[in-house]
Design a protein around this motif. Structure first.
Motif, PDB file in Angstrom:
ATOM      1  N   SER A 273     -35.154 -39.159  -9.381  1.00 39.97           N
ATOM      2  CA  SER A 273     -34.256 -38.355  -8.555  1.00 39.97           C
ATOM      3  C   SER A 273     -33.380 -37.410  -9.362  1.00 39.97           C
ATOM      4  CB  SER A 273     -33.394 -39.265  -7.676  1.00 39.97           C
ATOM      5  OG  SER A 273     -34.187 -39.901  -6.694  1.00 39.97           O
ATOM      6  N   PRO A 274     -32.781 -37.843 -10.501  1.00 39.58           N
ATOM      7  CA  PRO A 274     -31.955 -36.884 -11.262  1.00 39.58           C
ATOM      8  C   PRO A 274     -32.749 -36.033 -12.237  1.00 39.58           C
ATOM      9  CG  PRO A 274     -31.783 -39.055 -12.236  1.00 39.58           C
ATOM     10  CD  PRO A 274     -32.679 -39.214 -11.050  1.00 39.58           C
ATOM     11  N   VAL A 275     -34.073 -36.200 -12.286  1.00 35.81           N
ATOM     12  CA  VAL A 275     -34.885 -35.513 -13.286  1.00 35.81           C
ATOM     13  C   VAL A 275     -35.690 -34.371 -12.671  1.00 35.81           C
ATOM     14  CG1 VAL A 275     -36.682 -35.797 -15.055  1.00 35.81           C
ATOM     15  CG2 VAL A 275     -35.008 -37.614 -14.655  1.00 35.81           C
ATOM     16  N   VAL A 276     -36.418 -34.635 -11.579  1.00 37.89           N
ATOM     17  CA  VAL A 276     -37.256 -33.616 -10.942  1.00 37.89           C
ATOM     18  C   VAL A 276     -37.237 -33.780  -9.438  1.00 37.89           C
ATOM     19  CG1 VAL A 276     -38.853 -33.356 -12.906  1.00 37.89           C
ATOM     20  CG2 VAL A 276     -39.329 -35.068 -11.141  1.00 37.89           C
ATOM     21  N   SER A 277     -37.622 -32.722  -8.739  1.00 30.54           N
ATOM     22  CA  SER A 277     -37.884 -32.796  -7.305  1.00 30.54           C
ATOM     23  C   SER A 277     -39.370 -32.553  -7.084  1.00 30.54           C
ATOM     24  CB  SER A 277     -37.052 -31.760  -6.541  1.00 30.54           C
ATOM     25  OG  SER A 277     -37.433 -30.436  -6.916  1.00 30.54           O
ATOM     26  N   ILE A 278     -39.896 -33.087  -5.974  1.00 28.07           N
ATOM     27  CA  ILE A 278     -41.324 -32.987  -5.712  1.00 28.07           C
ATOM     28  C   ILE A 278     -41.533 -32.565  -4.267  1.00 28.07           C
ATOM     29  CG2 ILE A 278     -41.458 -35.464  -5.197  1.00 28.07           C
ATOM     30  CD1 ILE A 278     -44.298 -35.463  -6.290  1.00 28.07           C
ATOM     31  N   THR A 279     -42.452 -31.622  -4.037  1.00 35.57           N
ATOM     32  CA  THR A 279     -42.738 -31.132  -2.692  1.00 35.57           C
ATOM     33  C   THR A 279     -44.244 -30.908  -2.549  1.00 35.57           C
ATOM     34  OG1 THR A 279     -42.434 -28.826  -3.369  1.00 35.57           O
ATOM     35  CG2 THR A 279     -40.501 -29.984  -2.479  1.00 35.57           C
ATOM     36  N   THR A 280     -44.689 -30.855  -1.293  1.00 40.19           N
ATOM     37  CA  THR A 280     -46.072 -30.472  -0.994  1.00 40.19           C
ATOM     38  C   THR A 280     -46.128 -29.909   0.414  1.00 40.19           C
ATOM     39  OG1 THR A 280     -48.377 -31.213  -0.902  1.00 40.19           O
ATOM     40  CG2 THR A 280     -46.723 -32.737  -0.061  1.00 40.19           C
ATOM     41  N   SER A 281     -47.083 -28.978   0.616  1.00 42.17           N
ATOM     42  CA  SER A 281     -47.341 -28.460   1.958  1.00 42.17           C
ATOM     43  C   SER A 281     -48.670 -28.997   2.483  1.00 42.17           C
ATOM     44  CB  SER A 281     -47.359 -26.920   1.945  1.00 42.17           C
ATOM     45  OG  SER A 281     -48.364 -26.450   1.041  1.00 42.17           O
ATOM     46  N   SER A 282     -49.350 -29.801   1.689  1.00 49.63           N
ATOM     47  CA  SER A 282     -50.656 -30.335   2.074  1.00 49.63           C
ATOM     48  C   SER A 282     -50.494 -31.451   3.099  1.00 49.63           C
ATOM     49  CB  SER A 282     -51.391 -30.890   0.848  1.00 49.63           C
ATOM     50  OG  SER A 282     -51.602 -29.886  -0.122  1.00 49.63           O
ATOM     51  N   THR A 283     -51.459 -31.559   3.985  1.00 47.51           N
ATOM     52  CA  THR A 283     -51.474 -32.619   4.991  1.00 47.51           C
ATOM     53  C   THR A 283     -52.697 -33.508   4.858  1.00 47.51           C
ATOM     54  OG1 THR A 283     -52.546 -31.130   6.575  1.00 47.51           O
ATOM     55  CG2 THR A 283     -50.129 -31.270   6.638  1.00 47.51           C
ATOM     56  N   THR A 284     -53.642 -33.113   4.029  1.00 49.09           N
ATOM     57  CA  THR A 284     -54.839 -33.916   3.798  1.00 49.09           C
ATOM     58  C   THR A 284     -55.129 -33.942   2.295  1.00 49.09           C
ATOM     59  OG1 THR A 284     -56.293 -31.984   4.087  1.00 49.09           O
ATOM     60  CG2 THR A 284     -55.847 -33.333   6.053  1.00 49.09           C
ATOM     61  N   LEU A 285     -55.983 -34.866   1.899  1.00 49.28           N
ATOM     62  CA  LEU A 285     -56.404 -34.945   0.498  1.00 49.28           C
ATOM     63  C   LEU A 285     -57.666 -34.125   0.268  1.00 49.28           C
ATOM     64  CD1 LEU A 285     -55.810 -38.715  -0.307  1.00 49.28           C
ATOM     65  CD2 LEU A 285     -54.336 -36.772  -0.799  1.00 49.28           C
ATOM     66  N   PRO A 286     -57.837 -33.552  -0.931  1.00 50.86           N
ATOM     67  CA  PRO A 286     -56.882 -33.570  -2.042  1.00 50.86           C
ATOM     68  C   PRO A 286     -55.633 -32.753  -1.726  1.00 50.86           C
ATOM     69  CG  PRO A 286     -58.700 -32.109  -2.526  1.00 50.86           C
ATOM     70  CD  PRO A 286     -59.071 -32.813  -1.247  1.00 50.86           C
ATOM     71  N   ALA A 287     -54.502 -33.191  -2.265  1.00 54.37           N
ATOM     72  CA  ALA A 287     -53.220 -32.555  -1.975  1.00 54.37           C
ATOM     73  C   ALA A 287     -52.591 -32.051  -3.269  1.00 54.37           C
ATOM     74  CB  ALA A 287     -52.283 -33.537  -1.286  1.00 54.37           C
ATOM     75  N   THR A 288     -52.036 -30.860  -3.197  1.00 48.78           N
ATOM     76  CA  THR A 288     -51.358 -30.277  -4.353  1.00 48.78           C
ATOM     77  C   THR A 288     -49.853 -30.439  -4.194  1.00 48.78           C
ATOM     78  OG1 THR A 288     -53.109 -28.645  -4.700  1.00 48.78           O
ATOM     79  CG2 THR A 288     -50.958 -28.167  -5.666  1.00 48.78           C
ATOM     80  N   TYR A 289     -49.210 -30.967  -5.233  1.00 52.98           N
ATOM     81  CA  TYR A 289     -47.763 -31.195  -5.235  1.00 52.98           C
ATOM     82  C   TYR A 289     -47.121 -30.300  -6.289  1.00 52.98           C
ATOM     83  CZ  TYR A 289     -48.564 -35.429  -2.476  1.00 52.98           C
ATOM     84  OH  TYR A 289     -48.935 -36.315  -1.498  1.00 52.98           O
ATOM     85  N   THR A 290     -45.893 -29.875  -5.995  1.00 51.64           N
ATOM     86  CA  THR A 290     -45.136 -29.035  -6.920  1.00 51.64           C
ATOM     87  C   THR A 290     -43.946 -29.825  -7.456  1.00 51.64           C
ATOM     88  OG1 THR A 290     -45.767 -27.003  -5.768  1.00 51.64           O
ATOM     89  CG2 THR A 290     -43.812 -26.904  -7.191  1.00 51.64           C
ATOM     90  N   VAL A 291     -43.782 -29.816  -8.784  1.00 53.02           N
ATOM     91  CA  VAL A 291     -42.685 -30.534  -9.435  1.00 53.02           C
ATOM     92  C   VAL A 291     -41.742 -29.521 -10.063  1.00 53.02           C
ATOM     93  CG1 VAL A 291     -42.052 -32.192 -11.219  1.00 53.02           C
ATOM     94  CG2 VAL A 291     -44.167 -32.500  -9.915  1.00 53.02           C
TER      95      VAL A 291
END
Length: 324
Positions: free
Chosen positions: A88-106
């Protein structure tokens, strides 16, 4: 021998019964049922989860975002559950994907090292995160468990590292304990407060390392048992008027037996106890008052004891003295 005891119920299910009844009911033995297999959910061994790449490194909190991909060989697998250990104090994580494979942004938000755990069914994969490279140092404190009692006070934990900015991630302790403080150079003091019974682990990060601190919150140690006030009565003579006592309880005491045998025995009738305004063999709710009355001038004098014996917890005694 005629017993002058009367049954009654406390608000937590306590029962005061005749001494002749032999004490509280022990009840039937508990029945256990085998756990049925799940009717839905993953079949063991049928799931898979992979994270590519398995680690990400950032130069510092101002660095650009990076991406990673979560995939599975299981057909129609859902998005994974994500556990952020110290992130939590190091990075945030998000994604707009709803199915796999899913791409996440850090996106890095502070120096530190942490781990994400991604779980699908009964399989997990991890992603290691490092922000700031060698900006941090090593911890020089140990992570001894912090033990609390629900309703008890807060405690402080001081963490020391060779360098870096110390901050805490208490995500895993949500609902069990709260952690405040930190966010500055070593050493830093964190205040931990119990919220609910349970155990958890929060992490303190220093820029490149994490220190895990276990927390245990135990139930309250409130005493359990019967209470009687006052605990002693004295009568000037066998003809004296009756005196009142108050009966109460603490905790879940279960079935209670009143034993006044030493006060009402045929060869030593000294005094007897009557529950106020309660017909014989009728239930009554605690707290309750009772009256202790000497038998009269044609009966015995001296001292005796009335004992209140709960199924759970401590007993209480009432000493009765009738003078001549």
């Amino acid at each position: 021998m005629l017993s002058r005891l009367h049954p009654f119920f406390a608000v937590v299910g306590a029962v005061l019964c005749l001494s002749a009844c032999g004490g509280g009911s022990s009840g039937s033995a508990p029945t256990f049922f085998p756990t049925a297999p799940p009717t839905n959910g993953p079949v063991p061994g049928s799931n898979s989860v992979a994270v590519t790449p398995s680690s990400l490194a950032f130069a510092g909190a101002g660095s650009g975002a990076q991406t990673f991909v979560v995939s599975s060989t299981t057909a129609n697998a859902p998005l994974p559950t994500i556990d952020p250990f110290g992130c939590s104090p190091v990075v945030s994580i998000t994604t707009s994907s709803t199915t796999l494979p899913a791409t996440y942004t850090v996106t890095p938000v502070g120096n530190g090292a942490c781990t994400f755990v991604f779980t699908i069914g009964n399989r997990s994969a991890t992603l290691g995160i490092n922000v700031g490279g060698g900006a941090g140092g090593s911890f020089t404190t140990t992570s001894n468990p912090m033990i609390f009692t629900i309703g008890g006070g807060s405690q402080q934990y001081t963490a020391t590292a060779s360098s870096g900015t110390l901050s805490a991630d208490a995500t895993a302790c949500n609902g069990i304990a709260s952690v405040t403080g930190g966010g500055g150079p070593s050493p830093q003091t964190f205040t931990v407060s119990p919220v609910a019974v349970g155990s958890c682990t929060y992490s303190i990060v220093d820029g490149s390392n994490s220190l895990l601190v276990p927390v245990v919150v135990n139930p309250s140690t409130t005493p359990t048992g019967v209470t009687v006030s006052p605990s002693a009565l004295s009568f000037a003579s066998p003809s004296a008027a009756g005196q009142q006592v108050s009966l109460g309880f603490q905790g879940s005491i279960g079935t209670v037996t009143i034993d006044e045998s030493s006060c009402i025995a045929n060869n030593a009738k000294i005094a007897f106890l009557t529950l106020n305004n309660v017909p014989p063999n009728q239930p009554v709710t605690l707290p309750q008052t009772a009256t202790v009355t000497p038998y009269g001038p044609n009966f015995s004098t001296g001292s005796c004891t009335i004992v209140f014996i709960p199924q759970n917890g401590a007993s209480a005694s009432l000493t009765v003295t009738v003078n001549r």
